[in-house]
Design a protein around this motif. Structure first.
Motif, PDB file in Angstrom:
ATOM      1  N   ALA A  31       2.532  35.649  12.870  1.00  0.00           N
ATOM      2  CA  ALA A  31       1.383  35.793  11.974  1.00  0.00           C
ATOM      3  C   ALA A  31       1.795  36.338  10.619  1.00  0.00           C
ATOM      4  O   ALA A  31       2.767  37.089  10.508  1.00  0.00           O
ATOM      5  CB  ALA A  31       0.363  36.724  12.619  1.00  0.00           C
ATOM      6  N   GLY A  34      -1.624  40.951   7.600  1.00  0.00           N
ATOM      7  CA  GLY A  34      -3.016  41.101   7.157  1.00  0.00           C
ATOM      8  C   GLY A  34      -3.991  40.133   7.769  1.00  0.00           C
ATOM      9  O   GLY A  34      -5.201  40.334   7.699  1.00  0.00           O
ATOM     10  N   ALA A  35      -3.529  39.053   8.379  1.00  0.00           N
ATOM     11  CA  ALA A  35      -4.452  38.073   8.959  1.00  0.00           C
ATOM     12  C   ALA A  35      -5.160  38.695  10.166  1.00  0.00           C
ATOM     13  O   ALA A  35      -4.533  39.387  10.967  1.00  0.00           O
ATOM     14  CB  ALA A  35      -3.681  36.830   9.368  1.00  0.00           C
ATOM     15  N   GLN A  36      -6.449  38.439  10.293  1.00  0.00           N
ATOM     16  CA  GLN A  36      -7.244  39.107  11.332  1.00  0.00           C
ATOM     17  C   GLN A  36      -7.963  38.141  12.266  1.00  0.00           C
ATOM     18  O   GLN A  36      -8.682  38.587  13.159  1.00  0.00           O
ATOM     19  CB  GLN A  36      -8.310  40.003  10.662  1.00  0.00           C
ATOM     20  CG  GLN A  36      -7.728  41.211   9.933  1.00  0.00           C
ATOM     21  CD  GLN A  36      -7.055  42.190  10.886  1.00  0.00           C
ATOM     22  OE1 GLN A  36      -7.534  42.473  11.969  1.00  0.00           O
ATOM     23  NE2 GLN A  36      -5.891  42.685  10.487  1.00  0.00           N
ATOM     24  N   SER A  37      -7.790  36.845  12.088  1.00  0.00           N
ATOM     25  CA  SER A  37      -8.521  35.894  12.923  1.00  0.00           C
ATOM     26  C   SER A  37      -8.004  35.913  14.356  1.00  0.00           C
ATOM     27  O   SER A  37      -6.958  36.513  14.643  1.00  0.00           O
ATOM     28  CB  SER A  37      -8.371  34.484  12.350  1.00  0.00           C
ATOM     29  OG  SER A  37      -7.024  34.071  12.499  1.00  0.00           O
ATOM     30  N   PHE A  38      -8.723  35.219  15.254  1.00  0.00           N
ATOM     31  CA  PHE A  38      -8.305  35.145  16.663  1.00  0.00           C
ATOM     32  C   PHE A  38      -6.914  34.528  16.767  1.00  0.00           C
ATOM     33  O   PHE A  38      -6.036  35.030  17.480  1.00  0.00           O
ATOM     34  CB  PHE A  38      -9.324  34.303  17.449  1.00  0.00           C
ATOM     35  CG  PHE A  38      -8.880  34.001  18.848  1.00  0.00           C
ATOM     36  CD1 PHE A  38      -8.995  34.950  19.853  1.00  0.00           C
ATOM     37  CD2 PHE A  38      -8.332  32.759  19.168  1.00  0.00           C
ATOM     38  CE1 PHE A  38      -8.568  34.673  21.143  1.00  0.00           C
ATOM     39  CE2 PHE A  38      -7.907  32.476  20.457  1.00  0.00           C
ATOM     40  CZ  PHE A  38      -8.026  33.441  21.448  1.00  0.00           C
ATOM     41  N   ALA A  40      -4.639  34.379  14.449  1.00  0.00           N
ATOM     42  CA  ALA A  40      -3.647  35.279  13.847  1.00  0.00           C
ATOM     43  C   ALA A  40      -3.246  36.369  14.833  1.00  0.00           C
ATOM     44  O   ALA A  40      -2.081  36.750  14.932  1.00  0.00           O
ATOM     45  CB  ALA A  40      -4.208  35.891  12.577  1.00  0.00           C
ATOM     46  N   ARG A  41      -4.228  36.870  15.582  1.00  0.00           N
ATOM     47  CA  ARG A  41      -3.920  37.906  16.583  1.00  0.00           C
ATOM     48  C   ARG A  41      -3.049  37.332  17.693  1.00  0.00           C
ATOM     49  O   ARG A  41      -2.160  38.007  18.209  1.00  0.00           O
ATOM     50  CB  ARG A  41      -5.213  38.479  17.164  1.00  0.00           C
ATOM     51  CG  ARG A  41      -5.953  39.378  16.209  1.00  0.00           C
ATOM     52  CD  ARG A  41      -7.334  39.727  16.768  1.00  0.00           C
ATOM     53  NE  ARG A  41      -8.167  40.322  15.738  1.00  0.00           N
ATOM     54  CZ  ARG A  41      -8.239  41.621  15.512  1.00  0.00           C
ATOM     55  NH1 ARG A  41      -7.529  42.447  16.240  1.00  0.00           N
ATOM     56  NH2 ARG A  41      -9.016  42.090  14.565  1.00  0.00           N
ATOM     57  N   SER A  44       0.400  37.178  16.458  1.00  0.00           N
ATOM     58  CA  SER A  44       1.025  38.450  16.056  1.00  0.00           C
ATOM     59  C   SER A  44       1.465  39.300  17.239  1.00  0.00           C
ATOM     60  O   SER A  44       1.732  40.480  17.090  1.00  0.00           O
ATOM     61  CB  SER A  44       0.049  39.239  15.183  1.00  0.00           C
ATOM     62  OG  SER A  44      -1.089  39.584  15.954  1.00  0.00           O
TER      63      SER A  44
END
Lengths: 154, 112
Positions: A31, A34-38, A40-41, A44
């Protein structure tokens, strides 16, 4: 008893599938900060944290598969042959060989993921993880389809 | 220190040797033992089916595991100048080729 073992084998396979898939996605598509989408998680995840789980689950799933294999050989494969379901039969034959080769790769997998991660092993780490993910997906899907064909009449 | 240095060699050679020995074991039926599921009996080496099918997969695994362990252990004793050439690429390249070979060997199931 065999049905209980088959269900546990399936549950372990699901856990293994989740672990190796998360790791494979994390290693290929890390990821962006700073990405916070599903998604992206999902990307990450801490990829090294899955190694022990993958090894333990791979071995445990294979051992349980080996225990229930005689029931398959006696009660399922014969039916597949009688109904001339050659693709299903061949898919399982391939599964047993892929899983065997996969087990032989586990020491190398463990070594390549050993902390601190060696930068010069990054490519091999990615590819070996992907191959193991392929083996796990193949085994899972073939087992699932065969179970659908024959059900729990073991 | 020596054991630590030989760990990568052992792990990589084990992956290669296991895949190759397993392939040879399957192709030549070098099963260390046979299982007869209908009788729930084990037999040493390769035995013909008795009152039902014979299973060799466990025996092939045992052959591959012991063979690969021996080969990897021997490789770990090789001088550093030799083992330095055994890169991690082999740990996935040879097993991949073996898997492709199995797909080829089993092609008749998918082409009928």
């Amino acid at each position: 008893m065999i049905i209980a073992l088959l269900i546990i084998h399936g549950l372990l396979a699901v856990a293994l599938l989740g672990a190796i898939t998360h790791q494979a996605i994390g290693v290929w598509l890390p990821a962006r900060p700073g990405a916070q989408s599903f998604v992206a998680r999902l990307r990450s995840v801490s990829t090294p944290s899955y190694v022990t789980a993958v090894i333990v689950l791979f071995i445990a799933t294979a051992i349980l598969g080996g225990i229930i294999y005689p029931a398959y050989r006696l009660n399922v494969r014969i039916v597949l042959e009688q109904y001339e379901l050659h693709k299903a039969n061949g898919s399982f034959e391939l599964k047993e060989h892929l899983v065997a080769v996969g087990m032989g790769m586990l020491p190398a997998y463990w070594y390549l993921w050993r902390q601190p991660l060696a930068e010069q092993y990054a490519s091999s780490r990615k590819i070996l993880t992907t191959i193991l993910a392929f083996i796990v997906w193949w085994g899972f899907l073939v087992g699932h389809v065969l179970n659908n064909i024959r059900g729990f009449e073991v | 220190m020596s054991a630590l240095r030989s760990t990568p060699t052992f792990a990589i050679v084990f992956a290669v040797a296991f895949a190759v020995v397993y392939l040879l074991a399957v192709e030549n039926n070098w099963a260390l033992f046979t299982y007869h599921p209908a009788l729930e009996e084990f037999g040493l080496w390769v035995e013909k089916p008795k009152d039902g099918p014979a299973m060799y997969w466990y025996g092939w695994l045992a052959t591959a595991a012991i063979g690969a362990f021996g080969i990897a252990a021997l490789a770990s004793w090789l001088p550093g100048a030799v083992t330095e050439r055994i890169g991690p690429l082999w740990s996935w390249l040879i097993p991949s080729l073996v898997m492709i070979n199995f797909a080829y060997l089993l092609r008749s199931f998918f082409l009928r």
